[in-house]
Design an enzyme around this catalytic site. Structure first.
Site, short mmCIF file in Angstrom:
data_model
loop_
_atom_site.label_atom_id
_atom_site.label_comp_id
_atom_site.label_asym_id
_atom_site.label_seq_id
_atom_site.Cartn_x
_atom_site.Cartn_y
_atom_site.Cartn_z
CG ASP A 105 63.80 -12.05 -45.94
OD1 ASP A 105 62.81 -12.15 -46.76
OD2 ASP A 105 63.27 -11.54 -44.35
NE ARG B 256 48.86 -18.11 -44.37
CZ ARG B 256 49.40 -17.54 -43.99
NH1 ARG B 256 49.89 -16.12 -43.84
NH2 ARG B 256 50.13 -18.18 -43.03
CG HIS C 247 60.03 -12.72 -45.07
ND1 HIS C 247 60.79 -11.70 -44.54
CD2 HIS C 247 58.60 -12.65 -44.66
CE1 HIS C 247 59.65 -10.80 -43.87
NE2 HIS C 247 58.69 -11.18 -43.44
CG ASP C 248 57.61 -17.72 -43.19
OD1 ASP C 248 56.90 -16.85 -42.29
OD2 ASP C 248 56.31 -18.66 -43.15
CB SER D 294 57.49 -9.36 -41.31
OG SER D 294 56.82 -9.35 -43.35
#
Lengths: 371, 205
Positions: A313, A217, A346-347, A147
């Site tokens: 992602d 967040r 994405h994580d 990232s």
């Protein structure tokens, strides 16, 4: 061995930033694991993501949770701390000990707040370079990160090509897309809409912009997950109840989960840091110092590179990562590429993904053997 | 891989490639040909492979490899990036053999192509007698599960090269392990070679 260290850098010469201002002195907080060998050829630099920090493989001092990349970094892991000297600094602008908005400005003796200069990914890398110099490392064996960490990796490859033997940029991009910027702007606006933010002057107040940071967040967290993963984990399941409440409480599990993510995040992160770091990501374009030419930007790169993307992602999709591969191919750079199939979104680079483990281990081991 | 007599093919391919050439092996499998060429000819090698397990194997051997598809991902390379491109036993499994061939001779000065020859007498006789799709050592799949989309004979390949503006420079005889000058299309060529292995290049306008 792996305790947090803090070092004052730029003591001889100010760090000149892209915005034109300079930091006359600044601190970098970092952790190290393993030992630098006599040949000094076994250093691995790990670049953390937006909300990451230097606690890559050791317990976090606030959350007490294990390091954010403990799956990848440790004895016998792909980044083997028995073999390698691992360095992980907190970026400047961060909030875990490196100079950032919540630290004291040594020139005024006051907390920076929003007087902290707007920084860029290139500034972060310049600061990291000073740390690497300070540690006596002339050539880093491998620079890696996912990232935003991947952006720092690309910046290293572009600006200090001769210092990088190999690199693994993961789930990243050469610049931020309009969609990426839009999501970050949403996060920033939610922080700034919190009255407790008070134009960034909240450090001496009992009321901090926790709601705003928490919503930021929550929004970001959605972008880290895939639709399929959300569906299979939560579906439309209700939270501790059998029927709808006809209220605005957290009826659905996904609501409760997101609120939890938001609440726990504010304990360990500073709202102003969030503004500064997301800004740096939005400003990022590795080719900006070369009139937008990626070819020019990497023409001196000689490193061996492995690019990794994840199928689900949508924040830094495979297409963005392949753009990097294409440029490297065009330049004849020794590049490999693997797209890992997962619904982790994405994580995925932070999850226990065996195929990521295998690819990194294979690449790092064989590259070190052929050094 | 049972499909090819690896070492023998590898040797012939190595004979076609001058030392220190830059080479891309498209459909590079576990990277063993690239490793062989590195050892024999000190090449600067790259691989492309569609199967992720094999990509992982290449990475663990230190081979630079792109997870990719010959039909889609060759377009990402600039003209003449490599001295040689290699495509072994893959042409018949591509969606568009003509485009793949054209791309190979675009990104490299010369291309080495091998494929199972559907015109070999054993195959032809098997089809003629049994009236069933042939299964042999080199064509080891049943018709309904084969990954091979476009079977061709050596003569078909020669025609395709002509159509695509590709010059055939050499042909290997895998029985005698010899590299021949290419003598052109003839019945014997297609009849007696189980495998077609050619060195080709783009005809410059």
């Amino acid at each position: 061995m792996n305790e947090n260290k803090i070092v004052d850098l730029a003591t001889e010469q100010a760090l000149v930033l892209d915005c034109g201002k300079s930091l006359k002195s600044f601190k970098t907080a970092y952790t190290t694991y393993g030992k630098l060998n006599d040949a000094k050829d076994n250093a691995i630099l790990i670049c953390h993501a937006l909300t990451g920090d230097q606690y890559v493989a050791s317990n976090h001092p606030i959350t007490k949770k294990e390091g954010w990349w403990s799956y990848i970094v440790g004895p016998e892991k792909p980044i083997d701390t028995n073999k390698f000297f691992v360095v992980c600094p907190n970026v400047i602008g961060g909030c875990m000990g490196s100079t950032g908005p919540k630290e004291i400005n040594s020139e005024t003796g006051k907390v920076y707040g929003t007087d902290f200069p707007v920084i860029t990914i290139a500034d972060m890398v310049r600061a990291q370079k000073l740390l690497i110099d300070y540690l006596g490392i002339e050539k880093i064996f491998c620079v890696t990160g996912g990232s935003m960490g991947g952006m720092l990796v690309l910046e290293w490859l572009s600006k200090f090509p001769e210092m990088v033997h190999s690199a693994i940029p993961i789930a990243t991009a050469t610049n931020h897309s309009a969609q990426n910027i839009a999501l970050n702007e949403l996060a920033r606006q939610s922080i700034m809409a919190d009255p407790n933010w008070n134009s960034g002057n909240y450090y001496n107040s009992d009321n901090k912009p926790l709601k705003g940071l928490s919503v930021a967040r929550m929004a970001a967290h959605i972008s880290y997950l895939s639709k399929d993963a959300l569906h299979s984990k939560f579906g439309r399941n209700l939270q501790d109840k059998s029927s709808l409440d006809y209220s605005f409480d957290a009826d659905f599990q996904i609501e409760s989960y997101l609120r939890h993510q938001g609440f726990t995040f504010v304990d360990r992160f500073d709202a102003n840091s969030y503004l500064y770091i997301t800004r740096a990501m939005d400003y990022f374009d590795v080719s900006s110092s070369n009139d937008g030419s990626l070819i020019e930007s990497f023409k001196n790169t000689v490193s061996k590179v492995l690019c990794i993307s994840f199928t689900s992602d949508w924040l830094y999709p495979t297409s963005e990562n392949k753009k990097i591969v294409k440029v490297f191919n065009t330049l004849g750079i020794n590049v490999s590429f693997i797209e890992i199939e997962t619904d982790g979104g994405h994580d995925s680079f932070l999850l226990e993904e065996p195929k990521l483990f295998e690819a990194m281990q294979g690449f790092i081991k064989s590259t070190y053997e052929n050094l | 891989m049972s499909l090819i007599n690896e070492k023998k093919d590898f040797k012939i391919i190595a004979d076609l490639i001058p030392a220190k050439s830059s080479v891309i092996d498209v459909g590079c499998n576990d990277g063993s040909l690239l490793e062989f060429l590195k050892e024999e000819k000190d090449i600067n090698g790259r691989g492309m492979e569609i199967d992720q397990q094999k990509v992982q194997l290449c990475l663990s051997k230190g081979i630079s490899v792109i997870e990719g598809d010959a039909d889609l991902d060759l377009y990402d390379y600039p003209d003449n990036l490599f001295d040689y491109s290699i495509l072994t036993y893959t042409l018949q499994a591509t969606k568009s053999p003509k485009n793949v061939l054209s791309e190979l001779v675009r990104i490299s000065s010369k291309a080495i192509i091998s494929f199972p020859n559907f015109g070999h007498w054993k195959i032809a006789t098997s089809l003629l007698i049994n009236r069933k799709m042939p299964i042999s050592e080199k064509l080891s799949y049943s018709w309904h599960e084969t990954p091979n989309l476009h079977f061709c004979t050596i003569n078909d390949f020669i025609d395709l090269c002509e159509e695509a503006g590709i010059r055939i420079e050499k042909q290997a005889n895998l029985k005698t392990n010899r590299l021949n000058k290419f003598y052109g299309k003839n019945l014997l060529n297609s009849y007696f070679n189980e495998v077609g292995l050619f060195l080709v290049s783009k005809i410059k306008n």
